[in-house]
Design a protein around this motif. Sequence first.
Motif, mmCIF file in Angstrom:
data_model
loop_
_atom_site.group_PDB
_atom_site.id
_atom_site.type_symbol
_atom_site.label_atom_id
_atom_site.label_comp_id
_atom_site.label_asym_id
_atom_site.label_seq_id
_atom_site.Cartn_x
_atom_site.Cartn_y
_atom_site.Cartn_z
ATOM 1 N N TYR A 202 0.861 -1.182 0.000
ATOM 2 C CA TYR A 202 0.000 0.000 0.000
ATOM 3 C C TYR A 202 0.899 1.234 0.000
ATOM 4 C CZ TYR A 202 1.170 -0.738 4.917
ATOM 5 O OH TYR A 202 1.848 -0.976 6.082
ATOM 6 N N PRO A 203 0.416 2.362 -0.552
ATOM 7 C CA PRO A 203 1.235 3.577 -0.579
ATOM 8 C C PRO A 203 1.562 4.029 0.847
ATOM 9 C CG PRO A 203 -0.665 3.778 -2.043
ATOM 10 C CD PRO A 203 -0.900 2.554 -1.205
ATOM 11 N N ALA A 204 2.807 4.429 1.057
ATOM 12 C CA ALA A 204 3.223 4.890 2.390
ATOM 13 C C ALA A 204 4.386 5.862 2.246
ATOM 14 C CB ALA A 204 3.642 3.709 3.264
ATOM 15 N N PRO A 205 4.471 6.864 3.125
ATOM 16 C CA PRO A 205 5.595 7.810 3.088
ATOM 17 C C PRO A 205 6.911 7.089 3.360
ATOM 18 C CG PRO A 205 3.807 8.626 4.479
ATOM 19 C CD PRO A 205 3.507 7.198 4.189
ATOM 20 N N ARG A 206 7.954 7.496 2.667
ATOM 21 C CA ARG A 206 9.252 6.858 2.819
ATOM 22 C C ARG A 206 9.738 6.891 4.272
ATOM 23 N NH1 ARG A 206 13.839 5.849 -0.577
ATOM 24 N NH2 ARG A 206 15.756 5.795 0.661
ATOM 25 N N GLU A 207 9.537 8.045 4.950
ATOM 26 C CA GLU A 207 10.030 8.162 6.321
ATOM 27 C C GLU A 207 9.305 7.190 7.259
ATOM 28 O OE1 GLU A 207 7.208 11.692 5.478
ATOM 29 O OE2 GLU A 207 8.839 10.594 4.469
ATOM 30 N N GLU A 208 8.040 6.913 6.962
ATOM 31 C CA GLU A 208 7.278 5.962 7.775
ATOM 32 C C GLU A 208 7.822 4.539 7.588
ATOM 33 O OE1 GLU A 208 2.924 4.123 7.170
ATOM 34 O OE2 GLU A 208 2.885 6.253 7.747
ATOM 35 N N ILE A 209 8.130 4.196 6.332
ATOM 36 C CA ILE A 209 8.684 2.866 6.044
ATOM 37 C C ILE A 209 10.067 2.722 6.675
ATOM 38 C CG2 ILE A 209 9.407 1.280 4.223
ATOM 39 C CD1 ILE A 209 7.410 2.683 2.364
ATOM 40 N N GLU A 210 10.889 3.756 6.548
ATOM 41 C CA GLU A 210 12.229 3.714 7.135
ATOM 42 C C GLU A 210 12.175 3.528 8.645
ATOM 43 O OE1 GLU A 210 15.577 6.085 4.683
ATOM 44 O OE2 GLU A 210 14.016 7.361 5.542
ATOM 45 N N ALA A 211 11.263 4.213 9.284
ATOM 46 C CA ALA A 211 11.130 4.101 10.735
ATOM 47 C C ALA A 211 10.746 2.681 11.137
ATOM 48 C CB ALA A 211 10.091 5.094 11.246
ATOM 49 N N ALA A 212 9.846 2.073 10.375
ATOM 50 C CA ALA A 212 9.424 0.702 10.669
ATOM 51 C C ALA A 212 10.574 -0.276 10.468
ATOM 52 C CB ALA A 212 8.240 0.321 9.785
ATOM 53 N N MET A 213 11.374 -0.067 9.404
ATOM 54 C CA MET A 213 12.523 -0.938 9.153
ATOM 55 C C MET A 213 13.588 -0.768 10.229
ATOM 56 S SD MET A 213 12.704 -0.552 4.990
ATOM 57 C CE MET A 213 14.240 -1.452 4.778
ATOM 58 N N ASP A 214 13.802 0.455 10.669
ATOM 59 C CA ASP A 214 14.775 0.706 11.743
ATOM 60 C C ASP A 214 14.355 0.014 13.033
ATOM 61 O OD1 ASP A 214 16.315 2.223 10.052
ATOM 62 O OD2 ASP A 214 15.600 4.161 10.795
ATOM 63 N N ALA A 215 13.053 0.022 13.311
ATOM 64 C CA ALA A 215 12.549 -0.633 14.517
ATOM 65 C C ALA A 215 12.764 -2.141 14.451
ATOM 66 C CB ALA A 215 11.069 -0.310 14.701
ATOM 67 N N VAL A 216 12.561 -2.703 13.259
ATOM 68 C CA VAL A 216 12.799 -4.133 13.068
ATOM 69 C C VAL A 216 14.262 -4.472 13.319
ATOM 70 C CG1 VAL A 216 12.921 -5.949 11.315
ATOM 71 C CG2 VAL A 216 10.879 -4.514 11.469
ATOM 72 N N GLN A 217 15.160 -3.664 12.737
ATOM 73 C CA GLN A 217 16.593 -3.919 12.898
ATOM 74 C C GLN A 217 17.029 -3.772 14.358
ATOM 75 O OE1 GLN A 217 18.547 -5.157 10.694
ATOM 76 N NE2 GLN A 217 20.444 -5.063 11.883
ATOM 77 N N LYS A 218 16.518 -2.766 15.025
ATOM 78 C CA LYS A 218 16.879 -2.547 16.432
ATOM 79 C C LYS A 218 16.433 -3.729 17.286
ATOM 80 C CE LYS A 218 16.317 0.685 20.304
ATOM 81 N NZ LYS A 218 15.672 1.925 20.780
#
Length: 321
Positions: A202-218
């Motif tokens: 689904y369409p999503a802002p890049r910063e929102e996706i990046e934040a979710a990926m960072d949370a996964v990595q952390k």
Amino acid sequence: MSAIDGDALLARMGPGVEALRGKLRTNQTLKDFTWFRVGGPAELYFVPADVEDLQTFMRLLPDDAPVHVMGLASNSLIRDGGLKGAVIRLTMRPFNDGKADVDSPRIRAGTGMSDRKLAAIALEAGIGGFHFYHGIPGSLGGALRMNAGANGVETTERVVSVDAVNRQGELVTLSHDDMGFTYRHSEAADDLIFVSALFEGYPAPREEIEAAMDAVQKHREENQPIKERTSGSTFKNPPGGSAWKCVDEAGLRGFQVGGAQMSPMHCNFMINTGDATAHDLETLGETVRKRVYEHSGTLLQWEVKRMGLFTNGQAVETFRP
């Protein structure tokens, strides 16, 4: 005489093998391709050049020869005696390409692609819903086969259709319903080799996706032994519970058999401390299953895929209450 005889199997395929354009080897050691760094040889090891090359190979392979598809082997335990039949790895470029259509918003990707790469493609295209793949260290073929999931999202939520090559060398397409996804499982026929898939987000802002990926990595860095020789979650979560809690409550955090250990950091992760054999690892897993059942009555089920032959008659007995 060894149970593994790749030269004999290759001879049975006939002169048609000369038309194959990929890499074909006999009696190939597999341990260097697995995250655990254990495992015996494969009778035949084939890396097809593209889908058509794979189709040719499947038409030549004798019907009685087993077929094993190996991706990044991040969720596999290959026994020390090796694998009969053919091991197929989809590492060539056609199986690693991916293309996003922002308007859909969909992504077509080869199944040899790593889960992390698909997450990166989605990020670049501004397509949400794929951040969880950033934390799964496997390939898309494996994710489809076992309905991989993390952080509250599963593969089934993103799949539209899957293209596969069957045992007869035919290219077929499976719908989402055809895949029959359940928890860490797909009902798709075992002899189908997934070659590409169509995913939808689904369409999503890049910063929102990046934040979710960072949370996964952390989360991974803080809670999982990602620098060890491991293979991710060893056991599936039991209904309404957590496998790691069952292991921990049975006093098995850090429990060790030979060179195999339940990680002190995350006790649903088995690790190779340096000199473990596949026999050590499987013995550890079955011992844990037995002791957890004795402690709590919970029968843990393997999530790691165990395959191949035992060596020197040293079979590991499966625990059954």
